[in-house]
Design an enzyme around this catalytic site. Structure first.
Site, short mmCIF file in Angstrom:
data_model
loop_
_atom_site.label_atom_id
_atom_site.label_comp_id
_atom_site.label_asym_id
_atom_site.label_seq_id
_atom_site.Cartn_x
_atom_site.Cartn_y
_atom_site.Cartn_z
N HIS A 267 34.47 41.97 22.93
CA HIS A 267 35.67 41.23 22.51
C HIS A 267 36.90 42.01 22.96
CE1 HIS A 267 38.81 39.62 19.88
NE2 HIS A 267 38.02 38.55 19.71
N GLU B 18 39.85 42.58 21.75
CA GLU B 18 40.45 43.47 20.76
C GLU B 18 39.62 44.73 20.60
OE1 GLU B 18 40.96 43.87 15.98
OE2 GLU B 18 41.24 41.85 16.81
N SER C 216 36.72 31.65 19.72
CA SER C 216 37.52 32.41 18.77
C SER C 216 36.64 33.06 17.71
CB SER C 216 38.53 31.47 18.09
OG SER C 216 39.09 32.07 16.94
#
Length: 279
Positions: free
Chosen positions: A122, A124, A217
């Site tokens: 991911h 982040e 998401s």
């Protein structure tokens, strides 16, 4: 049909801030691109491209036809940040993500090793990992017990901002029970927790539930999974058209709950609520 929107739903401060920053960049009439998808919402990303020509760049190698680079809301690695400095840079990294980056760097300096509870790959998580490794520290990305087999000694722990609080707590409790020496920084965003709590409360009182947001998401996917654990008639959709394909199933429901992930703007929520109310 009664349609009830969860008390907390939809785009969070960080997402709204990133969209506002892109709007400002476009108003300046410069050639704008985002480094990585601005937010994990394909509908919004496509709209930015169609309306304003804002492109998504996976990297900045051999890029010359861009004036302004917008750093995505999930943040980028330190190396990517340095590559962007040859352009005009607008940093749309969510302030909560920046807080995780700083917490991870501080723990890395202190202990030389940090666990990041989050999804491997991911953006982040990859960003936070780079801040840990910049301190010559070891980074463990934890998704299951096998990911921490090599851990020993005092270790710092942070979380992806969109992680499920329940999952995070379970993992921390497991490590404590196993005797790990932890310094835990709970870096889950409050907006994520509020959306999860409000959705779970509503899910107990409805016949079906619609969760709106990108299938890519993490926060929306976690949200849908939590709701599904309480309300089995749960539908995770990105668009109204996607919901319409399942319309035949909704005639049996009298009360439907609705929520939306933190990367879902009001413009995607309202059409779905209006549609459901007219079934």
């Amino acid at each position: 049909m009664q349609v009830i929107l969860a008390k907390y739903a939809g785009a969070c401060y960080g997402v709204n801030r990133s969209l506002e920053l892109v709007d400002e960049a476009v108003d300046g009439e410069s050639r704008v691109a985002t480094l990585g998808a601005l937010i994990h919402n394909p509908v919004v990303v496509d709209e930015l491209n169609e309306k304003y020509g804002v492109r998504v760049l996976d990297d900045l190698h051999n890029v010359s036809d861009v004036d302004t680079i917008v750093i995505r809301s999930h943040g980028v690695t330190i190396d990517e940040q340095k590559q962007a400095e040859k352009f005009n840079v607008i940093d749309a990294t969510c302030p909560h993500v920046k807080a995780v980056q700083q917490a991870a760097a501080d723990l890395a300096k202190k202990y030389g090793q940090v666990i990041v509870v989050g999804k491997f790959g991911h953006p982040e998580v990859e960003s936070v990992k780079s801040y840990i490794e910049a301190e010559d520290a070891k980074c463990y990305i934890w998704q299951n017990k096998d990911d921490i087999k090599a851990v020993s000694g005092k270790i710092g722990v942070v979380s992806q901002t969109t992680q499920s609080q329940e999952v995070f707590n379970n993992l921390i409790n497991y490590m404590k029970d196993e005797g790990f020496d932890l310094d835990v920084k709970n870096t889950i965003c409050a907006a994520t927790q509020k959306r999860q709590d409000a959705a779970l409360e509503l899910a107990r009182d409805v016949d079906a539930f619609v969760v709106i947001g990108g299938h890519n998401s993490s926060n929306t996917t976690h949200l849908a999974g939590l709701v599904d654990s309480v309300c089995k008639a749960t539908y995770h959709v990105e668009t109204l058209d996607e919901l319409k394909k399942q319309i035949n199933q909704f005639s049996q429901y009298k009360k439907v709950g609705v929520t939306a992930g933190a990367s879902t703007p009001v413009s995607q929520i309202e059409p779905i609520i209006n549609f459901l109310e007219n079934i």
